[in-house]
Design a protein around this motif. Structure first.
Motif, PDB file in Angstrom:
ATOM      1  N   GLY A 177      23.993  12.672 -28.739  1.00  0.00           N
ATOM      2  CA  GLY A 177      23.815  12.843 -27.290  1.00  0.00           C
ATOM      3  C   GLY A 177      24.777  11.949 -26.525  1.00  0.00           C
ATOM      4  N   TRP A 178      24.860  10.700 -26.960  1.00  0.00           N
ATOM      5  CA  TRP A 178      25.732   9.767 -26.234  1.00  0.00           C
ATOM      6  C   TRP A 178      27.190  10.211 -26.324  1.00  0.00           C
ATOM      7  N   LEU A 179      27.598  10.642 -27.530  1.00  0.00           N
ATOM      8  CA  LEU A 179      28.988  11.090 -27.694  1.00  0.00           C
ATOM      9  C   LEU A 179      29.289  12.255 -26.739  1.00  0.00           C
ATOM     10  N   ASN A 180      28.324  13.124 -26.574  1.00  0.00           N
ATOM     11  CA  ASN A 180      28.553  14.282 -25.694  1.00  0.00           C
ATOM     12  C   ASN A 180      28.494  13.905 -24.215  1.00  0.00           C
ATOM     13  N   ILE A 181      27.671  12.921 -23.883  1.00  0.00           N
ATOM     14  CA  ILE A 181      27.682  12.450 -22.486  1.00  0.00           C
ATOM     15  C   ILE A 181      29.039  11.846 -22.185  1.00  0.00           C
ATOM     16  N   TYR A 182      29.544  11.072 -23.154  1.00  0.00           N
ATOM     17  CA  TYR A 182      30.864  10.468 -22.976  1.00  0.00           C
ATOM     18  C   TYR A 182      31.906  11.561 -22.743  1.00  0.00           C
ATOM     19  N   ALA A 183      31.805  12.624 -23.512  1.00  0.00           N
ATOM     20  CA  ALA A 183      32.767  13.724 -23.366  1.00  0.00           C
ATOM     21  C   ALA A 183      32.612  14.416 -22.030  1.00  0.00           C
ATOM     22  N   ALA A 184      31.375  14.574 -21.598  1.00  0.00           N
ATOM     23  CA  ALA A 184      31.135  15.303 -20.349  1.00  0.00           C
ATOM     24  C   ALA A 184      31.640  14.525 -19.145  1.00  0.00           C
ATOM     25  N   VAL A 185      31.514  13.208 -19.212  1.00  0.00           N
ATOM     26  CA  VAL A 185      31.908  12.387 -18.081  1.00  0.00           C
ATOM     27  C   VAL A 185      33.326  11.867 -18.268  1.00  0.00           C
ATOM     28  N   TYR A 186      33.878  12.107 -19.448  1.00  0.00           N
ATOM     29  CA  TYR A 186      35.138  11.515 -19.874  1.00  0.00           C
ATOM     30  C   TYR A 186      36.206  11.598 -18.810  1.00  0.00           C
ATOM     31  N   ASP A 187      36.947  10.546 -18.724  1.00  0.00           N
ATOM     32  CA  ASP A 187      37.861  10.389 -17.623  1.00  0.00           C
ATOM     33  C   ASP A 187      38.852   9.327 -18.073  1.00  0.00           C
ATOM     34  N   GLU A 188      40.127   9.667 -18.036  1.00  0.00           N
ATOM     35  CA  GLU A 188      41.121   8.744 -18.583  1.00  0.00           C
ATOM     36  C   GLU A 188      41.155   7.396 -17.875  1.00  0.00           C
ATOM     37  N   GLU A 189      40.638   7.391 -16.645  1.00  0.00           N
ATOM     38  CA  GLU A 189      40.733   6.145 -15.880  1.00  0.00           C
ATOM     39  C   GLU A 189      39.691   5.119 -16.338  1.00  0.00           C
ATOM     40  N   HIS A 190      38.593   5.625 -16.857  1.00  0.00           N
ATOM     41  CA  HIS A 190      37.534   4.709 -17.276  1.00  0.00           C
ATOM     42  C   HIS A 190      37.323   4.888 -18.757  1.00  0.00           C
ATOM     43  N   GLN A 191      37.962   4.031 -19.543  1.00  0.00           N
ATOM     44  CA  GLN A 191      37.850   4.271 -20.978  1.00  0.00           C
ATOM     45  C   GLN A 191      36.943   3.279 -21.671  1.00  0.00           C
ATOM     46  N   SER A 192      36.609   2.208 -21.027  1.00  0.00           N
ATOM     47  CA  SER A 192      35.733   1.237 -21.653  1.00  0.00           C
ATOM     48  C   SER A 192      34.342   1.852 -21.782  1.00  0.00           C
ATOM     49  N   ILE A 193      33.788   1.776 -22.994  1.00  0.00           N
ATOM     50  CA  ILE A 193      32.524   2.483 -23.203  1.00  0.00           C
ATOM     51  C   ILE A 193      31.347   1.740 -22.592  1.00  0.00           C
ATOM     52  N   ILE A 194      31.528   0.452 -22.240  1.00  0.00           N
ATOM     53  CA  ILE A 194      30.372  -0.224 -21.657  1.00  0.00           C
ATOM     54  C   ILE A 194      30.547  -0.438 -20.163  1.00  0.00           C
ATOM     55  N   ASP A 195      31.262   0.473 -19.550  1.00  0.00           N
ATOM     56  CA  ASP A 195      31.453   0.413 -18.110  1.00  0.00           C
ATOM     57  C   ASP A 195      30.202   0.997 -17.454  1.00  0.00           C
ATOM     58  N   THR A 196      29.370   0.139 -16.863  1.00  0.00           N
ATOM     59  CA  THR A 196      28.098   0.665 -16.338  1.00  0.00           C
ATOM     60  C   THR A 196      28.252   1.422 -15.035  1.00  0.00           C
ATOM     61  N   SER A 197      29.493   1.500 -14.526  1.00  0.00           N
ATOM     62  CA  SER A 197      29.658   2.354 -13.354  1.00  0.00           C
ATOM     63  C   SER A 197      29.734   3.804 -13.813  1.00  0.00           C
ATOM     64  N   GLN A 198      29.940   4.007 -15.106  1.00  0.00           N
ATOM     65  CA  GLN A 198      30.012   5.358 -15.646  1.00  0.00           C
ATOM     66  C   GLN A 198      28.704   5.679 -16.359  1.00  0.00           C
ATOM     67  N   LYS A 199      28.424   6.965 -16.435  1.00  0.00           N
ATOM     68  CA  LYS A 199      27.121   7.344 -16.968  1.00  0.00           C
ATOM     69  C   LYS A 199      26.972   6.984 -18.443  1.00  0.00           C
ATOM     70  N   TYR A 200      28.093   7.094 -19.220  1.00  0.00           N
ATOM     71  CA  TYR A 200      27.929   6.785 -20.645  1.00  0.00           C
ATOM     72  C   TYR A 200      27.661   5.290 -20.821  1.00  0.00           C
ATOM     73  N   GLY A 201      28.207   4.480 -19.909  1.00  0.00           N
ATOM     74  CA  GLY A 201      27.932   3.047 -19.969  1.00  0.00           C
ATOM     75  C   GLY A 201      26.467   2.772 -19.695  1.00  0.00           C
ATOM     76  N   LYS A 202      25.953   3.429 -18.669  1.00  0.00           N
ATOM     77  CA  LYS A 202      24.542   3.266 -18.348  1.00  0.00           C
ATOM     78  C   LYS A 202      23.670   3.765 -19.486  1.00  0.00           C
ATOM     79  N   GLN A 203      24.082   4.901 -20.067  1.00  0.00           N
ATOM     80  CA  GLN A 203      23.283   5.477 -21.132  1.00  0.00           C
ATOM     81  C   GLN A 203      23.181   4.509 -22.308  1.00  0.00           C
ATOM     82  N   LEU A 204      24.282   3.743 -22.547  1.00  0.00           N
ATOM     83  CA  LEU A 204      24.217   2.739 -23.626  1.00  0.00           C
ATOM     84  C   LEU A 204      23.101   1.743 -23.345  1.00  0.00           C
TER      85      LEU A 204
END
Lengths: 618, 437
Positions: free
Chosen positions: B29-56
């Motif tokens: 699920g997390w891998l797919n959220i990362y893909a869905a929100v994926y954006d070259e500008e935000h690549q750090s996986i623990i960026d809590t401004s991004q949904k995958y970061g929050k999901q972590l």
């Protein structure tokens, strides 16, 4: 437990049901993912681009079908920052003539909120045709960039800037409130462009295109199934006479003030001028627009300020017409009534002052504009015996005046009109104390001074009412919207004022005719036309009096009414009356027989104080 | 000695398969959220401004919750079953006053950047309460069918109360919070009632009503449908003995069917516009504008369909990447799976969810205590309902109802809620030798 044993067989049904559903789903997935091609797209490295197709704004025509506003194509350069990797930056900067730093600055702006690296933002606005041509050849080198066609407003004659208003980029607040508008869209900000925005803007279309890695459009998404066409805005047919407007603007140049002309039989505004004006072509385009706007904004003569609708002036002596009408209607004066005048109003020790003239009756009082006469008339109206207190008499006067328009929004189709002011009883109670004022305290209202304020459009409407002998149509500047030429019903309904005494109108109009024939506007007689007018000299706290003149012509079946006000120009008969006279001649006869007067009026520069002739009398 | 220590271990008796599938689903699920929100500008996986970061953050906190649940004595859940229920019913009412309005419904408590939806937690609370109620030795919902009023009251009193436990949160969430999707999930508990002895007649009756319901929506000519039904009733009368009782029975059944048809039609006509449209989209009824109303489902199917057999590859999806699919990280997360992982990936996800659900049934059946069994079935039913509706809507088999794909969709409330739901059962199962009630 025994119960449970007999029921545990049900687990097979439940489990079986779950498996069955899963099986159906897998079959369905197999169908849409493997068997059916309908949902397939050649998706490898493809991207989609929403191209908004902007509609042309509707054209605006004058009353004779002459074009006031049309459109010219212009080109915006858009960018999707995240796709702009590997773009030939150097060449792009060269073509657009910007520095590398500027390029980076713009890219940063396009990537940051509220923009987004994955959404398109405007990179360069309204490029010239040459820049566009140069760019077009090299587009394949600018990955992530593309060009969007827009249209900008063009004005074949640089007239009617205030009336037409201008178009500019929509504000952020508006995009949040109205989902139709997206950032970068254009919207009518003032004038007709604003009040008829819904009709003029048309409807945006959108095209979804598929592009390849080289930023080349390779086709339409789903064969254009989801594309929509832009629909051009509706044309507007104005009541304005472009030639008259242009002529009036020439006469008003070098002056501050406003001139409004209305066709009384319809309420159609023939021309509406605020001076000084500006070339509407200045407020078009990207960079230039901003530069011109701030220059005009900073101009101490406020050319952006629409005086015809928003500047509230004391009407001065022109207001005596309304007093004369109310006085006769109430029966406090008749045609033969005369009052003493000792170069001023005797009961108040000669204030307000008046100029030397022979004794006058009602007709003469209009023609000679006697201040003493209307001080009497005003007090007779307010202090009538039938009202228990003068306060009620004053309210009666005020309410009657307001039916002519002053102190109210007329409901015209131009935005931002001011209501003017007819002071209220609570206002005077506040200023003078509850019992601290009488009719003589406020007697200068009777001659259109004190706190009484009208905007020029209202002045024109008062004359229109007199020309129509008791009613007006709400002044408006659009005759028809769209090819079917619809118009708001309120503009075709007669508005009756509180004075319906026809004899009263005849007497006042006699006086107005005499004003031209032997009165204060004698030197501005219109050759070959029976015109009726009234001068005014509006004292104001900002310096020299404003010159006011209002007139209509011809006397029978009036075709045009005009109100003209020139700021700080002194007596109304000297500057405003000749201009109005020339306008009437031009409109009614189609030609001007007084080229010298015309030349003098056009060339005089009152703003810089040159060639200023004044006569200090009322 | 060795045996003793094992029994005291936190993980003693924990079903490893369940935990394994849970972990797999959460990671996928997390891998797919990362893909869905994926954006070259935000690549750090623990960026809590991004949904995958929050999901972590949500995942880590869910893990803590899971451990905490395993730490607590299993008796706690039976003892406080009604307590939980009361607390969350209260929370669901309070949220209307204290919550923040999002998209027309007030169902969220906000804490800065994070939000919690009490309706999500109502699921495990309701499941606990239902299990507690039905596991009472004096209560059974297995009965003969009786037609006299006295019998009906006597036989169905318990069924009625069980239904009340299920329907109360449903009503609160629909009427007060305007979250239809979250509410109808509670209908899944019917499966639990069936397992616990609800008369098959009810189920058949329910199925028949559902068929009539769909038919009356699918045919725009409802009077035609009524005539067909009348013809069917008449033909039944041709073949059975026309005794007085039979005729009355057939006429009664026909009238019932007719009222379902007319009632459905009435209800449909009184639905809110967007709900109507969702049904229209599903049934292909009337003129559905594919650019507007049908957009979501159509785009979802294009995304999934374009994935083909083996998918476009991770992070290569264009449909989801370019925001064609709405809510692609929450309700439409399955589109990302379909597009990037293809038929193979989609099937794996369905298989894993199914395996989890079936494993739950198997484990439920081996429980000694009725409470644990009923609770297990509840978990299974809730998960099944979510999976079926969520995936069903993305492939055009179900109307669009905004509920998440368990363990997969973005969202803290749903992940926490499913984790609590599942791990309470894992704990109960670990203590399956105890008799809990």
């Amino acid at each position: 437990m025994s119960n449970n044993a007999s029921l545990s067989g049900r687990k097979y049904f439940i489990g079986g049901f779950f498996v069955l559903v899963a099986f159906i789903y897998v079959l369905r997935l197999f169908y849409i993912q493997v068997i059916n091609d309908k949902y397939k797209l050649d998706a490898q490295n493809n991207a989609f681009r929403y191209q908004t197709e902007y509609p042309m704004r509707g054209y605006i025509y004058d009353r004779n079908g002459k074009i006031l506003v049309y459109n010219e194509p212009s080109y915006d350069l858009l960018v999707i920052p995240r796709e702009a990797k590997g773009c030939d930056t150097l060449s792009l900067c060269e073509t657009l003539q910007i520095t590398k730093e500027e390029y980076l600055k713009r890219m940063k702006k396009a990537s940051q909120a509220p923009n987004s690296p994955r959404k398109q933002s405007v990179f360069e606005k309204q490029m010239s045709a040459e820049t566009f041509a140069a760019l077009q050849e090299k587009m394949y080198r600018f990955k992530g960039f593309f060009v969007q066609k827009r249209a900008v407003r063009k004005y074949p004659k640089p007239v009617a800037a205030h009336l037409l208003g201008y178009v500019s980029e929509v504000s952020k607040a508006k995009t949040e409130k109205d989902p139709y508008y997206k950032e970068g869209d254009y919207i009518g900000m003032s004038g007709i462009e604003r009040s008829y925005e819904d009709a003029l803007r048309g409807k945006k279309g959108v095209q979804i295109a598929i592009t390849d890695v080289h930023n080349k459009i390779i086709g339409k998404y789903m064969d254009g199934k989801y594309d929509t066409m832009a629909i051009q805005g509706k044309p507007l047919y104005c009541t304005i006479d472009r030639d008259l407007q242009e002529y009036g603007e020439k006469l008003m140049q070098g002056k501050k003030g406003a001139l409004v002309a209305i066709e009384p039989s319809t309420g159609e505004i023939l021309c509406i001028i605020s001076a000084p004006t500006y070339d509407p072509n200045l407020l078009v385009g990207g960079k230039e627009r901003a530069r011109n706007f701030s220059r005009l904004y900073a101009d101490t003569n406020s050319p952006l300020f629409n005086r015809a609708l928003q500047a509230m002036y004391p009407p001065g002596s022109t207001f005596k017409l309304i007093d004369a009408l109310i006085g006769q209607n109430d029966g406090v004066i008749k045609r033969s009534t005369s009052f003493p005048c000792a170069q001023g109003y005797p009961p108040m020790g000669g204030k307000p002052k008046c100029h030397p003239h022979a004794p006058v009756d009602l007709v003469g009082s209009v023609a000679q504009s006697c201040n003493s006469y209307y001080s009497y008339v005003f007090r007779e109206i307010v202090d009538q015996k039938k009202y228990p207190t003068f306060v009620e008499g004053y309210n009666h006067w005020r309410n009657t005046v307001m039916t002519f328009g002053p102190g109210t929004h007329l409901g015209t189709d131009l935005p931002y009109d001011k209501p003017g002011n007819v002071p209220s009883v609570p206002y005077y109670n506040k200023v003078f104390g509850k019992n601290g004022w009488r009719s003589n305290t406020i007697v200068s209202l009777g001659i259109g001074q004190a706190e009484l304020l009208l905007v020029p459009l209202q002045m024109a409407n008062v004359v229109a009412t007199i020309a129509n002998r008791g009613f007006y149509y709400i002044p408006h500047c659009v005759k028809g919207v769209g090819t079917e030429k619809t118009i708001d019903k309120k503009f075709t309904e007669k508005k009756y004022v509180a004075v319906q005494n026809q004899e009263a109108y005849t007497n006042v109009i006699d006086g107005m005719q005499m004003c031209f024939d032997a009165g204060t506007a004698y030197y501005s007689r219109v050759p070959g036309v029976v015109a009726c007018g009234k001068t005014g000299t509006a004292e104001n706290p900002h310096g020299k009096s404003h010159a006011v003149f209002m007139a209509f012509a011809p006397r029978e079946n009036p075709k045009i009414v005009i109100a003209c006000l020139i700021e700080n120009a002194g007596f109304g008969g000297v500057w405003s009356a000749p201009i109005v006279s020339l306008m009437i001649e031009k409109y009614i006869t189609g030609k001007v027989t007084r080229p010298e007067l015309e030349k003098r009026m056009m060339e005089v520069d009152l703003i810089r104080g040159k060639n200023l002739i004044t006569t200090e009398y009322h | 000695m060795v045996q003793r220590r094992n029994q005291n271990s936190l993980f003693y008796g924990v079903d490893r398969l369940l935990v394994l599938i849970y972990v797999l689903l959460v990671i996928m699920g997390w891998l797919n959220i990362y893909a869905a929100v994926y954006d070259e500008e935000h690549q750090s996986i623990i960026d809590t401004s991004q949904k995958y970061g929050k999901q972590l953050l949500w995942i880590f906190s869910a893990a803590i919750i899971a451990f905490s649940i395993l730490l607590i004595d299993a008796n706690f859940y039976t003892a406080f079953a009604y307590g939980f229920y009361a607390v969350f019913i209260t929370a669901n009412v309070l949220v209307i006053f204290l919550g923040k309005e999002i998209k027309g419904s007030k169902s969220w408590f906000r804490f800065g950047d994070f939000g919690l939806q009490p309706a999500e937690f109502m699921k495990f609370a309701t499941n606990l309460a239902l299990a507690k109620f039905l596991s009472n030795q004096n209560i059974s919902i297995t009965h003969r069918i009786g037609f006299k009023l006295k019998q009906i009251i006597k036989y169905y009193r318990n069924t009625f109360w069980a239904l009340c436990i299920i329907v109360a949160p449903l009503v609160i969430i629909i009427l007060l919070q305007n979250e239809t999707g979250l509410a109808i999930v509670f209908l899944a508990f019917i499966i639990v009632l069936y397992r616990e002895g609800l008369n098959v007649g009810f189920i058949i009756f329910g199925i028949m009503v559902t068929i009539l319901f769909v038919l009356s929506l699918a045919f725009s000519q409802i009077y035609g449908l009524l005539i067909v039904l009348a013809a069917m009733a008449a033909s039944v009368l041709l073949f059975v003995k026309r005794t007085r009782a039979n005729v009355i029975a057939v006429v009664a059944v026909y009238l019932l069917a007719a009222s379902v048809v007319l009632g459905t039609n009435y209800a449909y006509n009184h639905l809110e516009a967007h709900q109507k449209v969702r049904i229209d989209v599903l049934l292909g009824r009337g003129e559905v504008n594919m650019k507007k109303e049908g957009y979501n489902v159509n785009q979802a199917m294009i995304a999934i369909g374009s994935g083909g057999f083996s998918g476009k590859g991770y992070l290569q999806g264009t449909q989801t990447k370019y925001d064609f699919v709405p809510e692609q990280d929450t309700d439409f997360i399955f589109c990302t799976v379909g597009e990037e992982w293809g038929f193979v990936g989609s099937t794996v996800v369905i298989f894993l969810e199914l395996l989890l659900i079936l494993r739950l049934i198997t484990l439920a059946e081996r429980q000694r205590s009725d409470f644990s069994r009923i609770y297990g079935y509840g978990v299974s039913a809730i998960l099944f309902f979510h999976v079926a509706v969520n995936i069903g809507m993305t492939i055009g088999l179900m109307p669009v109802i905004g509920i998440p794909l368990p363990f997969f969709s973005y969202g803290g409330s749903s992940l926490w809620s499913f984790t609590i739901l599942l791990f309470i059962f894992i704990k109960l199962d670990a203590n399956r030798l105890l008799v809990l009630r």
